[in-house]
Design a protein around this motif. Structure first.
Motif, PDB file in Angstrom:
ATOM      1  N   LYS A  77     -42.510 -79.706  16.894  1.00 52.42           N
ATOM      2  CA  LYS A  77     -41.413 -79.099  17.648  1.00 52.42           C
ATOM      3  C   LYS A  77     -40.713 -77.995  16.861  1.00 52.42           C
ATOM      4  CE  LYS A  77     -40.296 -83.209  20.347  1.00 52.42           C
ATOM      5  NZ  LYS A  77     -40.620 -82.825  21.693  1.00 52.42           N
ATOM      6  N   GLY A  78     -40.903 -77.949  15.570  1.00 47.26           N
ATOM      7  CA  GLY A  78     -40.223 -76.954  14.750  1.00 47.26           C
ATOM      8  C   GLY A  78     -38.897 -77.469  14.231  1.00 47.26           C
ATOM      9  N   THR A  79     -38.088 -76.554  13.691  1.00 42.03           N
ATOM     10  CA  THR A  79     -36.804 -76.972  13.137  1.00 42.03           C
ATOM     11  C   THR A  79     -35.912 -77.497  14.252  1.00 42.03           C
ATOM     12  OG1 THR A  79     -35.953 -74.728  13.268  1.00 42.03           O
ATOM     13  CG2 THR A  79     -36.906 -75.410  11.160  1.00 42.03           C
ATOM     14  N   TRP A  80     -35.016 -78.395  13.870  1.00 47.64           N
ATOM     15  CA  TRP A  80     -34.236 -79.147  14.853  1.00 47.64           C
ATOM     16  C   TRP A  80     -32.893 -79.505  14.240  1.00 47.64           C
ATOM     17  CZ3 TRP A  80     -32.867 -84.499  14.770  1.00 47.64           C
ATOM     18  CH2 TRP A  80     -32.503 -85.046  15.996  1.00 47.64           C
ATOM     19  N   ASN A  81     -31.815 -79.130  14.870  1.00 46.46           N
ATOM     20  CA  ASN A  81     -30.500 -79.523  14.395  1.00 46.46           C
ATOM     21  C   ASN A  81     -29.532 -79.593  15.570  1.00 46.46           C
ATOM     22  OD1 ASN A  81     -28.044 -79.973  13.222  1.00 46.46           O
ATOM     23  ND2 ASN A  81     -28.353 -78.544  11.544  1.00 46.46           N
ATOM     24  N   PRO A  82     -29.447 -80.756  16.222  1.00 43.11           N
ATOM     25  CA  PRO A  82     -28.546 -80.887  17.367  1.00 43.11           C
ATOM     26  C   PRO A  82     -27.067 -80.837  16.998  1.00 43.11           C
ATOM     27  CG  PRO A  82     -29.538 -82.996  16.824  1.00 43.11           C
ATOM     28  CD  PRO A  82     -30.215 -81.975  15.970  1.00 43.11           C
ATOM     29  N   LEU A  83     -26.738 -80.903  15.707  1.00 39.30           N
ATOM     30  CA  LEU A  83     -25.346 -80.702  15.305  1.00 39.30           C
ATOM     31  C   LEU A  83     -24.963 -79.227  15.379  1.00 39.30           C
ATOM     32  CD1 LEU A  83     -25.024 -83.061  12.214  1.00 39.30           C
ATOM     33  CD2 LEU A  83     -23.892 -83.328  14.438  1.00 39.30           C
ATOM     34  N   ALA A  84     -25.952 -78.347  15.279  1.00 34.94           N
ATOM     35  CA  ALA A  84     -25.681 -76.909  15.241  1.00 34.94           C
ATOM     36  C   ALA A  84     -26.120 -76.153  16.486  1.00 34.94           C
ATOM     37  CB  ALA A  84     -26.362 -76.290  14.020  1.00 34.94           C
ATOM     38  N   PHE A  85     -27.110 -76.672  17.208  1.00 32.84           N
ATOM     39  CA  PHE A  85     -27.704 -75.915  18.319  1.00 32.84           C
ATOM     40  C   PHE A  85     -27.596 -76.680  19.634  1.00 32.84           C
ATOM     41  CE2 PHE A  85     -30.016 -74.572  14.472  1.00 32.84           C
ATOM     42  CZ  PHE A  85     -29.581 -73.256  14.440  1.00 32.84           C
ATOM     43  N   ASP A  86     -26.986 -76.013  20.625  1.00 32.39           N
ATOM     44  CA  ASP A  86     -26.777 -76.623  21.936  1.00 32.39           C
ATOM     45  C   ASP A  86     -28.075 -77.121  22.563  1.00 32.39           C
ATOM     46  OD1 ASP A  86     -24.076 -75.987  21.691  1.00 32.39           O
ATOM     47  OD2 ASP A  86     -24.194 -74.256  23.043  1.00 32.39           O
ATOM     48  N   GLY A  87     -29.132 -76.325  22.506  1.00 35.58           N
ATOM     49  CA  GLY A  87     -30.401 -76.704  23.127  1.00 35.58           C
ATOM     50  C   GLY A  87     -30.974 -77.975  22.526  1.00 35.58           C
ATOM     51  N   ASP A  88     -30.907 -78.110  21.198  1.00 37.55           N
ATOM     52  CA  ASP A  88     -31.399 -79.318  20.539  1.00 37.55           C
ATOM     53  C   ASP A  88     -30.562 -80.526  20.944  1.00 37.55           C
ATOM     54  OD1 ASP A  88     -33.346 -77.827  19.240  1.00 37.55           O
ATOM     55  OD2 ASP A  88     -32.243 -77.717  17.352  1.00 37.55           O
ATOM     56  N   ALA A  89     -29.242 -80.335  21.040  1.00 36.96           N
ATOM     57  CA  ALA A  89     -28.356 -81.425  21.443  1.00 36.96           C
ATOM     58  C   ALA A  89     -28.635 -81.839  22.887  1.00 36.96           C
ATOM     59  CB  ALA A  89     -26.896 -81.017  21.276  1.00 36.96           C
ATOM     60  N   LEU A  90     -28.844 -80.877  23.771  1.00 33.63           N
ATOM     61  CA  LEU A  90     -29.130 -81.198  25.163  1.00 33.63           C
ATOM     62  C   LEU A  90     -30.449 -81.950  25.293  1.00 33.63           C
ATOM     63  CD1 LEU A  90     -28.450 -81.068  28.152  1.00 33.63           C
ATOM     64  CD2 LEU A  90     -29.563 -78.819  28.219  1.00 33.63           C
ATOM     65  N   ARG A  91     -31.476 -81.491  24.583  1.00 32.38           N
ATOM     66  CA  ARG A  91     -32.765 -82.197  24.640  1.00 32.38           C
ATOM     67  C   ARG A  91     -32.633 -83.623  24.117  1.00 32.38           C
ATOM     68  NH1 ARG A  91     -34.347 -76.916  23.996  1.00 32.38           N
ATOM     69  NH2 ARG A  91     -34.157 -76.898  21.733  1.00 32.38           N
ATOM     70  N   LEU A  92     -31.830 -83.829  23.072  1.00 37.70           N
ATOM     71  CA  LEU A  92     -31.601 -85.167  22.542  1.00 37.70           C
ATOM     72  C   LEU A  92     -30.884 -86.030  23.578  1.00 37.70           C
ATOM     73  CD1 LEU A  92     -31.723 -87.179  20.164  1.00 37.70           C
ATOM     74  CD2 LEU A  92     -29.576 -86.139  19.333  1.00 37.70           C
ATOM     75  N   ALA A  93     -29.861 -85.476  24.212  1.00 39.64           N
ATOM     76  CA  ALA A  93     -29.119 -86.214  25.240  1.00 39.64           C
ATOM     77  C   ALA A  93     -30.027 -86.606  26.405  1.00 39.64           C
ATOM     78  CB  ALA A  93     -27.937 -85.382  25.742  1.00 39.64           C
ATOM     79  N   VAL A  94     -30.886 -85.700  26.823  1.00 37.49           N
ATOM     80  CA  VAL A  94     -31.815 -85.989  27.915  1.00 37.49           C
ATOM     81  C   VAL A  94     -32.812 -87.069  27.493  1.00 37.49           C
ATOM     82  CG1 VAL A  94     -33.695 -85.027  29.312  1.00 37.49           C
ATOM     83  CG2 VAL A  94     -31.556 -83.756  29.046  1.00 37.49           C
ATOM     84  N   GLU A  95     -33.360 -86.936  26.301  1.00 41.07           N
ATOM     85  CA  GLU A  95     -34.337 -87.906  25.791  1.00 41.07           C
ATOM     86  C   GLU A  95     -33.760 -89.322  25.767  1.00 41.07           C
ATOM     87  OE1 GLU A  95     -37.982 -89.199  24.339  1.00 41.07           O
ATOM     88  OE2 GLU A  95     -37.530 -87.127  24.867  1.00 41.07           O
ATOM     89  N   LEU A  96     -32.477 -89.429  25.432  1.00 36.81           N
ATOM     90  CA  LEU A  96     -31.842 -90.738  25.305  1.00 36.81           C
ATOM     91  C   LEU A  96     -31.045 -91.148  26.540  1.00 36.81           C
ATOM     92  CD1 LEU A  96     -30.698 -90.489  21.596  1.00 36.81           C
ATOM     93  CD2 LEU A  96     -32.655 -91.736  22.540  1.00 36.81           C
ATOM     94  N   ARG A  97     -31.112 -90.332  27.590  1.00 35.29           N
ATOM     95  CA  ARG A  97     -30.419 -90.629  28.845  1.00 35.29           C
ATOM     96  C   ARG A  97     -28.913 -90.832  28.641  1.00 35.29           C
ATOM     97  NH1 ARG A  97     -34.682 -94.036  28.599  1.00 35.29           N
ATOM     98  NH2 ARG A  97     -33.387 -95.883  28.681  1.00 35.29           N
ATOM     99  N   LEU A  98     -28.297 -89.907  27.906  1.00 32.84           N
ATOM    100  CA  LEU A  98     -26.867 -89.986  27.650  1.00 32.84           C
ATOM    101  C   LEU A  98     -26.076 -89.331  28.773  1.00 32.84           C
ATOM    102  CD1 LEU A  98     -26.729 -89.010  23.855  1.00 32.84           C
ATOM    103  CD2 LEU A  98     -26.739 -91.293  24.856  1.00 32.84           C
ATOM    104  N   HIS A  99     -24.912 -89.860  29.031  1.00 36.20           N
ATOM    105  CA  HIS A  99     -23.950 -89.245  29.937  1.00 36.20           C
ATOM    106  C   HIS A  99     -22.977 -88.467  29.057  1.00 36.20           C
ATOM    107  CE1 HIS A  99     -24.921 -91.944  33.428  1.00 36.20           C
ATOM    108  NE2 HIS A  99     -25.422 -92.628  32.418  1.00 36.20           N
ATOM    109  N   ILE A 100     -22.725 -87.221  29.406  1.00 36.42           N
ATOM    110  CA  ILE A 100     -21.836 -86.370  28.621  1.00 36.42           C
ATOM    111  C   ILE A 100     -20.651 -85.982  29.486  1.00 36.42           C
ATOM    112  CG2 ILE A 100     -21.661 -84.232  27.277  1.00 36.42           C
ATOM    113  CD1 ILE A 100     -23.778 -86.278  26.278  1.00 36.42           C
ATOM    114  N   CYS A 101     -19.442 -86.099  28.932  1.00 32.36           N
ATOM    115  CA  CYS A 101     -18.274 -85.606  29.660  1.00 32.36           C
ATOM    116  C   CYS A 101     -17.235 -85.107  28.661  1.00 32.36           C
ATOM    117  CB  CYS A 101     -17.711 -86.662  30.602  1.00 32.36           C
ATOM    118  SG  CYS A 101     -17.155 -88.159  29.821  1.00 32.36           S
ATOM    119  N   ASN A 102     -16.335 -84.284  29.170  1.00 33.70           N
ATOM    120  CA  ASN A 102     -15.307 -83.665  28.337  1.00 33.70           C
ATOM    121  C   ASN A 102     -13.939 -83.818  28.996  1.00 33.70           C
ATOM    122  OD1 ASN A 102     -16.790 -82.188  26.094  1.00 33.70           O
ATOM    123  ND2 ASN A 102     -17.918 -81.539  27.908  1.00 33.70           N
TER     124      ASN A 102
END
Length: 114
Positions: free
Chosen positions: A35-60
Motif C-alpha cells: 500500500k505504500g507509506t501510511w500515516n492516518p495521524l497525518a493524512f485524511d485519506g489514510d484515516a478514512l480508509r482505516l475508519a472504513v476498514e474497521l467500520r467506525l462511526h465518526i462524528c464531531n
C-alpha cells in the motif's frame, strides 16, 4: 514522531490487519506492505480508509471528535473522544487512530474478532 504516536500507529495497523515496516531516515514512517507509506495521524485519506476498514462511526459534536464502534452484545460501544484544540481534522484523525488501537488491544485480550 513521539513514541506514543508510533505505538498508536502500530496498534492501528494491527487492528486493520495490515502488515507494515518502518522506513525513512529515522525509521519513523510506517509503510504498509503493498500500500505504500501510511500515516492516518497525518493524512485524511489514510484515516478514512482505516475508519472504513474497521467500520467506525465518526462524528464531531461540539468541540470534540468521536470515533465509535459497536463491539457486540454484552460489550456495547467503544467510544473515543478527542478535543478539537483548534483543529477538528487533526482531532478526528487522532480519534480514529486511538479507536483502532483500542480495538487491537481488545483483540489481543481475546475479545472482538471483527
Amino acid at each position: 514522531m513521539s513514541a506514543t504516536d508510533r505505538e498508536l500507529l502500530e496498534m492501528a495497523a494491527k487492528a486493520a490487519g495490515f502488515h507494515f515496516s518502518w522506513v525513512g531516515i529515522d525509521r519513523d514512517i510506517p509503510e504498509i506492505l503493498e500500500k505504500g507509506t501510511w500515516n492516518p495521524l497525518a493524512f485524511d485519506g489514510d484515516a478514512l480508509r482505516l475508519a472504513v476498514e474497521l467500520r467506525l462511526h465518526i462524528c464531531n459534536p461540539g468541540m470534540e471528535s468521536w470515533a465509535q464502534r459497536y463491539l457486540g452484545e454484552g460489550n456495547g460501544w467503544l467510544t473515543i473522544k478527542e478535543p478539537h484544540d483548534g483543529n477538528a481534522s487533526t482531532s478526528t484523525r487522532r480519534a480514529i487512530v486511538r479507536a483502532a488501537a483500542a480495538i487491537a488491544a481488545q483483540q489481543t485480550q481475546g475479545g472482538d474478532k471483527q
